[in-house]
Design a protein around this motif. Structure first.
Motif, short mmCIF file in Angstrom:
data_model
loop_
_atom_site.label_atom_id
_atom_site.label_comp_id
_atom_site.label_asym_id
_atom_site.label_seq_id
_atom_site.Cartn_x
_atom_site.Cartn_y
_atom_site.Cartn_z
N LYS A 166 0.82 -1.22 0.00
CA LYS A 166 0.00 0.00 0.00
C LYS A 166 0.86 1.26 0.00
O LYS A 166 0.37 2.35 -0.28
CB LYS A 166 -0.91 0.02 1.23
CG LYS A 166 -2.04 -0.98 1.17
CD LYS A 166 -2.94 -0.84 2.37
CE LYS A 166 -4.12 -1.80 2.27
NZ LYS A 166 -4.90 -1.83 3.53
N TYR A 167 2.13 1.10 0.39
CA TYR A 167 3.00 2.27 0.55
C TYR A 167 4.18 2.28 -0.42
O TYR A 167 4.76 3.32 -0.68
CB TYR A 167 3.53 2.32 1.99
CG TYR A 167 2.43 2.18 3.02
CD1 TYR A 167 1.58 3.24 3.29
CD2 TYR A 167 2.23 0.98 3.70
CE1 TYR A 167 0.55 3.12 4.23
CE2 TYR A 167 1.21 0.84 4.64
CZ TYR A 167 0.37 1.91 4.89
OH TYR A 167 -0.65 1.79 5.81
N VAL A 168 4.53 1.11 -0.93
CA VAL A 168 5.65 1.00 -1.86
C VAL A 168 5.42 -0.24 -2.73
O VAL A 168 4.92 -1.26 -2.23
CB VAL A 168 7.01 0.92 -1.11
CG1 VAL A 168 7.04 -0.26 -0.13
CG2 VAL A 168 8.19 0.85 -2.06
N ALA A 169 5.74 -0.15 -4.02
CA ALA A 169 5.45 -1.26 -4.94
C ALA A 169 6.47 -2.38 -4.77
O ALA A 169 7.44 -2.48 -5.52
CB ALA A 169 5.45 -0.76 -6.38
N VAL A 170 6.29 -3.22 -3.74
CA VAL A 170 7.15 -4.40 -3.57
C VAL A 170 6.28 -5.63 -3.34
O VAL A 170 5.22 -5.54 -2.73
CB VAL A 170 8.14 -4.24 -2.38
CG1 VAL A 170 9.20 -3.21 -2.69
CG2 VAL A 170 7.43 -3.94 -1.08
N LYS A 195 5.31 -1.96 -14.17
CA LYS A 195 5.48 -1.08 -15.34
C LYS A 195 6.56 -1.62 -16.29
O LYS A 195 7.38 -0.88 -16.81
CB LYS A 195 5.82 0.34 -14.89
CG LYS A 195 4.71 0.97 -14.05
CD LYS A 195 5.08 2.33 -13.56
CE LYS A 195 3.98 2.88 -12.66
NZ LYS A 195 4.46 3.78 -11.64
N GLY A 196 6.54 -2.94 -16.43
CA GLY A 196 7.47 -3.58 -17.38
C GLY A 196 8.90 -3.70 -16.88
O GLY A 196 9.80 -4.05 -17.64
N LYS A 197 9.12 -3.40 -15.59
CA LYS A 197 10.48 -3.49 -15.04
C LYS A 197 10.45 -4.29 -13.74
O LYS A 197 9.49 -4.24 -13.00
CB LYS A 197 11.03 -2.09 -14.74
CG LYS A 197 11.25 -1.25 -15.99
CD LYS A 197 11.74 0.14 -15.62
CE LYS A 197 11.95 0.96 -16.90
NZ LYS A 197 12.28 2.36 -16.59
N THR A 198 11.54 -5.03 -13.49
CA THR A 198 11.72 -5.69 -12.21
C THR A 198 12.92 -5.03 -11.54
O THR A 198 13.97 -4.89 -12.16
CB THR A 198 11.95 -7.20 -12.40
OG1 THR A 198 10.77 -7.77 -12.96
CG2 THR A 198 12.25 -7.90 -11.08
N PRO A 229 17.87 -1.71 -10.88
CA PRO A 229 17.22 -2.61 -11.85
C PRO A 229 17.75 -4.04 -11.73
O PRO A 229 18.95 -4.24 -11.55
CB PRO A 229 17.60 -2.01 -13.22
CG PRO A 229 18.20 -0.67 -12.93
CD PRO A 229 18.69 -0.69 -11.53
N SER A 230 16.86 -5.01 -11.80
CA SER A 230 17.28 -6.41 -11.82
C SER A 230 17.98 -6.67 -13.15
O SER A 230 17.60 -6.12 -14.18
CB SER A 230 16.06 -7.31 -11.69
OG SER A 230 16.40 -8.65 -11.96
N ARG A 231 19.00 -7.52 -13.12
CA ARG A 231 19.71 -7.84 -14.37
C ARG A 231 18.81 -8.63 -15.31
O ARG A 231 19.09 -8.77 -16.49
CB ARG A 231 20.97 -8.63 -14.07
CG ARG A 231 22.01 -7.83 -13.29
CD ARG A 231 23.30 -8.60 -13.10
NE ARG A 231 24.03 -8.74 -14.35
CZ ARG A 231 24.81 -7.79 -14.88
NH1 ARG A 231 24.95 -6.63 -14.27
NH2 ARG A 231 25.44 -8.01 -16.01
N SER A 232 17.71 -9.19 -14.76
CA SER A 232 16.78 -9.96 -15.59
C SER A 232 15.35 -9.59 -15.21
O SER A 232 15.01 -9.55 -14.03
CB SER A 232 17.00 -11.46 -15.36
OG SER A 232 15.93 -12.21 -15.89
N LEU A 233 14.53 -9.34 -16.21
CA LEU A 233 13.13 -8.96 -15.98
C LEU A 233 12.38 -10.06 -15.25
O LEU A 233 11.60 -9.80 -14.33
CB LEU A 233 12.45 -8.66 -17.33
CG LEU A 233 10.96 -8.34 -17.27
CD1 LEU A 233 10.72 -6.99 -16.62
CD2 LEU A 233 10.34 -8.36 -18.67
#
Length: 529
Positions: A166-170, A195-198, A229-233
């Motif tokens: 609710k407070y952060v997109a995790v 949004k298309g990213k991990t 950014p994660s090295r892999s989506l």
């Protein structure tokens, strides 16, 4: 005759919500006033259903309260939504990491189909069984999902449920947050295909809120510090903890990864989420360093060989280098040890780790000669650790500090600073701790405490009020007995000499726990607050 492993790991423990006075032997320090609060799995069987894995069991909190030389014990199951749903249904109806729960076979075909589809993006459990976190004046039971549960540390009563999402997109978080000098929490979580990213998200929860907003929770003031950014989506790294120094956040992206596509289809394929984790032994492990002031990542690429690790020990800065210590493995065999089918009377003889835990020190030069040639070791501190300049980055090799320790704890006043002492459990080829140790990272000297039929838990260091040295204080550990005729106890050691000061024995069937904290008396709210 040692008790079968299932008696300790795989069954259900009774709760003791009312305080039980412990029998104290020895002399406890008069300044030791407060609560040792611990968390871990305590119920593995519900009705006719059983969890597959020890880490899946329903959370059982337990505590030792120190008051004027007396010690009182309590234990109580966390009344999570997961606990309530399972107990009401008298079977496992909420999935855990190593156990997938399925709909009632009596349901009609349409209800079944809907249930399968609704699991495509998993709704995680709030069975917060791993650790305890302090946020402002409040305490929370935590795990690695997006849920935490507020608890009363004195009564062990379960209170509010908080959803990080609710407070952060995790979607997942660590259960090993850090605290800065002001008491603010720093923690990390993974945002999966948002949004298309991990990405890996570092966030801060303030220890207090402005006076005019007292009714708002500290979580409403949560701020994102930065993201990596994660090295892999579709294959983000699994991680259990991260590191911190005065000026940097340390995140280790290991090739022990979660397969998001497999995870999204696990329910319909009839497999567990744990089966969606895979270790790639031929890949690199990447080090990320984020400047806490600029919130930017250091651009140099640092890496080492493939490894699996769960626990950071500590980290600090020295002469342009970041030094960080971790406990690592060469494979991911540790998790498999704790499937309940393996926890039988022959466990200690038959179940062996294929990789022994190793305490490694990495020395990473942030300031180095940019004109150094390929193949140069850029570490200028006296250490056997190296950081060799390669064409595609800097390849780091650690100094081996010691082998065979896990569940490391330090004097937290030295967190992020140069330090000497690690307090840990000793494990060899079996993951069951038989001793606790005090390890001097500078001299490599190790002190031990162990006893016949004893399995100690993660040792907690409590500093004395007038501490002048790093090891002025006591070490606390809950000791479970393998002999069912012998009662468990809380052990109090002098942290400097590692000699026993006293023990508080309580005649209950105590569970093996995971992590926890000591809460000094002054940090506990009075009943009227």
């Amino acid at each position: 005759m040692a008790a079968p492993m299932e008696a300790l790991y795989g069954g259900n423990k009774e709760e003791h919500p009312e305080p039980i006075k412990a029998e104290v032997r020895g002399q406890l320090p008069t300044w030791l006033q407060g609560i040792l609060l611990r968390n871990g799995p305590g119920m593995h069987i519900i009705g006719d259903s059983k969890y597959n894995h020890w880490f899946d069991g329903l959370a059982l909190l337990h505590s030792f309260t120190f008051k004027n030389g007396e010690v009182y014990y309590r234990s109580k199951y966390l009344r999570s939504d997961t606990y309530n749903c399972n107990v009401e249904a008298n079977r496992i109806v909420v999935s855990e990491f190593g156990t997938m729960a399925y709909p009632d076979p009596c349901k009609n075909i349409f209800a079944k189909a809907f249930c399968y589809l609704s699991h495509t993006i998993p709704e995680f459990t709030d069975n917060c069984l791993i650790n305890i976190m302090k946020a402002g004046d409040d305490f929370y039971a935590t795990s690695e999902t997006n849920f935490i549960r507020k608890i009363n540390p004195q009564t062990l009563e379960t209170l509010d449920k908080v959803d990080y999402n609710k407070y952060v997109a995790v979607n997942v978080t660590t259960s090993h947050p850090h605290y800065d000098s002001a008491g603010n929490i720093l923690n990390m979580g993974t945002s999966i295909v948002d949004k298309g990213k991990t990405k890996y998200v570092l966030f801060k929860i303030p220890s207090s809120v402005p006076e005019q907003q007292k009714k708002k929770s500290c979580f409403k003031h949560l701020e994102v510090v930065c993201s990596i950014p994660s090295r892999s989506l579709l294959h983000p790294s699994y991680y259990h903890s991260f590191g911190i120094t005065e000026n940097y956040i340390i995140f280790v992206e290991q090739p022990f990864r979660l397969d998001i596509v497999k995870m999204a289809t696990a329910y319909i394929r009839g497999v567990t989420w744990a089966s969606c984790l895979a270790f790639s032994k031929d890949d690199k492990t990447w080090f990320h360093f984020v400047d806490r002031k600029t919130k930017k990542e250091v651009s140099t690429k640092f890496y080492t060989d493939a490894m699996v690790f769960f626990h950071h020990v500590n980290a600090y800065e020295e002469d342009g280098h970041i030094i960080f210590d971790i406990i690592s493995y060469t494979d991911n065999s540790l998790y498999d040890m704790f499937y309940l089918k393996n926890l039988n009377k022959d466990f200690e003889d038959n179940t062996k780790l294929t990789s022994i835990p190793t305490c490694k020190r990495f020395v990473v030069p942030l300031q180095f000669d940019k004109d150094a040639g390929v193949g140069s070791n850029l570490v200028t501190l006296p250490s056997t650790a190296t950081a060799v300049k390669e064409k595609d980055g800097i390849y780091c090799q650690p100094e081996i500090l010691c082998e065979g320790i896990e569940l490391p704890r330090i004097n937290y006043d030295y967190n992020g600073k140069k330090y000497k002492y690690v307090f840990a459990t000793e494990v060899q080829w079996s993951p069951v701790p038989t001793k606790i140790v005090k390890f001097n990272t500078q001299t490599k000297e190790m002190l031990h405490w162990g006893g016949e039929d004893c399995w100690p838990s993660e040792p907690i260091f409590v500093p004395s009020p007038d501490a002048r040295e790093e090891d002025d204080g006591v070490v606390l550990t809950c000791v479970v007995r393998t002999d069912p005729e012998k009662a468990p106890f809380l052990l109090v050691l002098d942290a400097k000499t590692f000699t026993e000061l006293g023990r508080a024995t309580v005649d209950v069937k105590m569970h093996l726990d995971l992590h926890g904290m000591f809460i000094p008396e002054q940090d506990l709210k009075t009943e009227t607050e």
